[in-house]
Design an enzyme around this catalytic site. Structure first.
Site, PDB file in Angstrom:
ATOM      1  N   SER A  68       2.892  -2.352  10.237  1.00  7.18           N
ATOM      2  CA  SER A  68       4.333  -2.468  10.490  1.00  7.18           C
ATOM      3  C   SER A  68       4.889  -3.855  10.177  1.00  7.18           C
ATOM      4  CB  SER A  68       4.671  -2.054  11.930  1.00  7.18           C
ATOM      5  OG  SER A  68       4.256  -0.715  12.158  1.00  7.18           O
ATOM      6  N   GLU A  72      -6.079  -4.909  10.120  1.00 11.68           N
ATOM      7  CA  GLU A  72      -5.040  -3.929  10.406  1.00 11.68           C
ATOM      8  C   GLU A  72      -5.354  -3.207  11.716  1.00 11.68           C
ATOM      9  OE1 GLU A  72      -2.719  -2.779   6.652  1.00 11.68           O
ATOM     10  OE2 GLU A  72      -4.381  -1.403   6.844  1.00 11.68           O
ATOM     11  N   HIS A  99      -9.617   1.532   4.360  1.00  4.36           N
ATOM     12  CA  HIS A  99      -8.380   1.626   5.142  1.00  4.36           C
ATOM     13  C   HIS A  99      -8.620   2.558   6.346  1.00  4.36           C
ATOM     14  CE1 HIS A  99      -4.298   2.660   6.292  1.00  4.36           C
ATOM     15  NE2 HIS A  99      -3.946   1.537   5.712  1.00  4.36           N
ATOM     16  N   ASN A 158       0.885  -1.172   0.000  1.00  2.00           N
ATOM     17  CA  ASN A 158       0.000   0.000   0.000  1.00  2.00           C
ATOM     18  C   ASN A 158       0.916   1.213   0.000  1.00  2.00           C
ATOM     19  OD1 ASN A 158      -1.789   2.053   0.504  1.00  2.00           O
ATOM     20  ND2 ASN A 158      -2.348   1.370   2.566  1.00  2.00           N
ATOM     21  N   TRP A 159       1.056   1.803  -1.166  1.00  2.00           N
ATOM     22  CA  TRP A 159       2.000   2.926  -1.280  1.00  2.00           C
ATOM     23  C   TRP A 159       1.470   4.201  -0.639  1.00  2.00           C
ATOM     24  CZ3 TRP A 159       4.311   2.859  -6.981  1.00  2.00           C
ATOM     25  CH2 TRP A 159       5.026   1.670  -7.172  1.00  2.00           C
ATOM     26  N   LYS A 160       0.180   4.215  -0.310  1.00  3.74           N
ATOM     27  CA  LYS A 160      -0.451   5.421   0.259  1.00  3.74           C
ATOM     28  C   LYS A 160      -0.184   6.625  -0.657  1.00  3.74           C
ATOM     29  CE  LYS A 160      -0.231   3.208   4.711  1.00  3.74           C
ATOM     30  NZ  LYS A 160      -0.185   3.317   6.151  1.00  3.74           N
ATOM     31  N   GLY A 165       2.624  -1.181   4.271  1.00  2.00           N
ATOM     32  CA  GLY A 165       2.738   0.241   3.963  1.00  2.00           C
ATOM     33  C   GLY A 165       4.193   0.652   3.779  1.00  2.00           C
ATOM     34  N   GLY A 166       4.785   1.148   4.852  1.00  2.00           N
ATOM     35  CA  GLY A 166       6.142   1.698   4.795  1.00  2.00           C
ATOM     36  C   GLY A 166       7.146   0.802   4.082  1.00  2.00           C
ATOM     37  N   GLU A 223      -6.959   4.860   7.573  1.00  2.00           N
ATOM     38  CA  GLU A 223      -6.682   6.286   7.320  1.00  2.00           C
ATOM     39  C   GLU A 223      -7.868   6.949   6.627  1.00  2.00           C
ATOM     40  OE1 GLU A 223      -2.907   5.625   5.440  1.00  2.00           O
ATOM     41  OE2 GLU A 223      -2.098   4.981   7.364  1.00  2.00           O
ATOM     42  N   GLY A 263       2.001   2.133  10.728  1.00  2.00           N
ATOM     43  CA  GLY A 263       2.948   3.232  10.608  1.00  2.00           C
ATOM     44  C   GLY A 263       3.616   3.603  11.917  1.00  2.00           C
TER      45      GLY A 263
END
Ligand code: PGA
Length: 253
Positions: free
Chosen positions: A212, A166, A94, A9-11, A233-234, A96, A172
């Site tokens: 994470s 999640e 998601h 997930n590149w966000k 993500g990251g 966010e 994150g």
């Protein structure tokens, strides 16, 4: 029997130039991967990434989809538009989006229906906050999110659905759920799904863990029987790191 699925997930990261560089670096690193590999990229990069991933084992997804076919919905992107630029998957709900953009179980449900009707494969996200976990509310929260997301969706529409567990407190933050915590809640989500659609479909439906997840913890998380993949993500923003998660089988537990 459930093929693992590792999705990046590149966000809100990567211009088309950056996206092209990242996908180009990633292609050879995951070419022999056992899991299904997906990258969910910003709308503006879907076409570029899909073109660069064409003919490879990497599928491309977006990070949201409108609930209507078309019309006066300023700022939204339709399922047909996503398919037009090469998206196969789409992340829905998601945390966010729930936290910053007012996404609710009801809008998640509408978007999921729209994705499925148009042949996009939804990755539907659920998960509790830290307060909810500390209050012992995890099961109540994920249960109502799963029930809300699938409200009114017929069993026959669910062949390509993926669920992502999640925990919000792990996203994150560098704070990963332990493999035991992930297993426990993912198994519970499968139980809720089974109560809605029966055990057979629940056994076929993949449930990812996200929060994470990285090369150091992927193998242990993936060793759990109900954890069928990861939403990353990251660690998906660097080709080598993401490839190590995808190729977790090579890593020691
Ligand atoms: P993270 O994000 O891996 O950076 O924690 C996961 C996600 O939000 O999907």
């Amino acid at each position: 029997m459930r093929r693992p699925i590792i999705a990046g997930n590149w966000k809100m990261n990567n211009t088309r130039t950056d996206a092209k560089a990242l996908i180009t670096a990633l292609v050879p690193l995951v070419a022999d991967a056992e899991p299904e590999v997906v990258v969910c990229v910003p709308f503006t990069a879907v076409e570029t990434v899909a073109a660069a991933a064409k003919g490879t084992n990497i599928a491309v997804g977006a990070q949201n989809v409108a609930w209507a076919d078309k019309g006066a919905f300023t700022g939204e992107i339709s399922a047909a538009m996503l398919k037009d630029v090469g998206a196969e998957y789409v992340i829905i709900g998601h945390s966010e989006r729930r936290q910053y953009f007012g996404e609710t179980d009801a809008t998640v449900n509408l978007r999921a229906v729209q994705a499925i009707k148009n042949g996009l494969k939804p990755i539907i996200c659920v998960g509790e906050t830290l307060d909810e976990r500390e209050d012992g509310e995890t099961e109540r929260v994920v249960s109502s999110q799963v029930r809300g997301a699938f409200e009114g969706i017929a069993e026959g529409m669910l062949a390509n659905v993926v669920i992502a567990y999640e925990p919000v407190w792990a996203i994150g933050t560098g704070k990963t759920a332990t493999a035991e915590q992930a297993q426990e809640t993912v198994a519970y989500i499968r139980k809720v799904f089974a109560s809605l659609y029966g055990a057979a479909l629940a056994q076929k439906t993949r449930v990812q863990y996200g929060g994470s997840m990285n090369p150091a913890n992927a193998a242990e998380l993936m060793s759990k029987p109900d954890v069928d993949g990861g939403l990353i993500g990251g660690a998906s923003l660097r080709a080598e790191e993401f490839a190590k998660v995808v190729n977790y089988k090579g890593a020691a537990i």
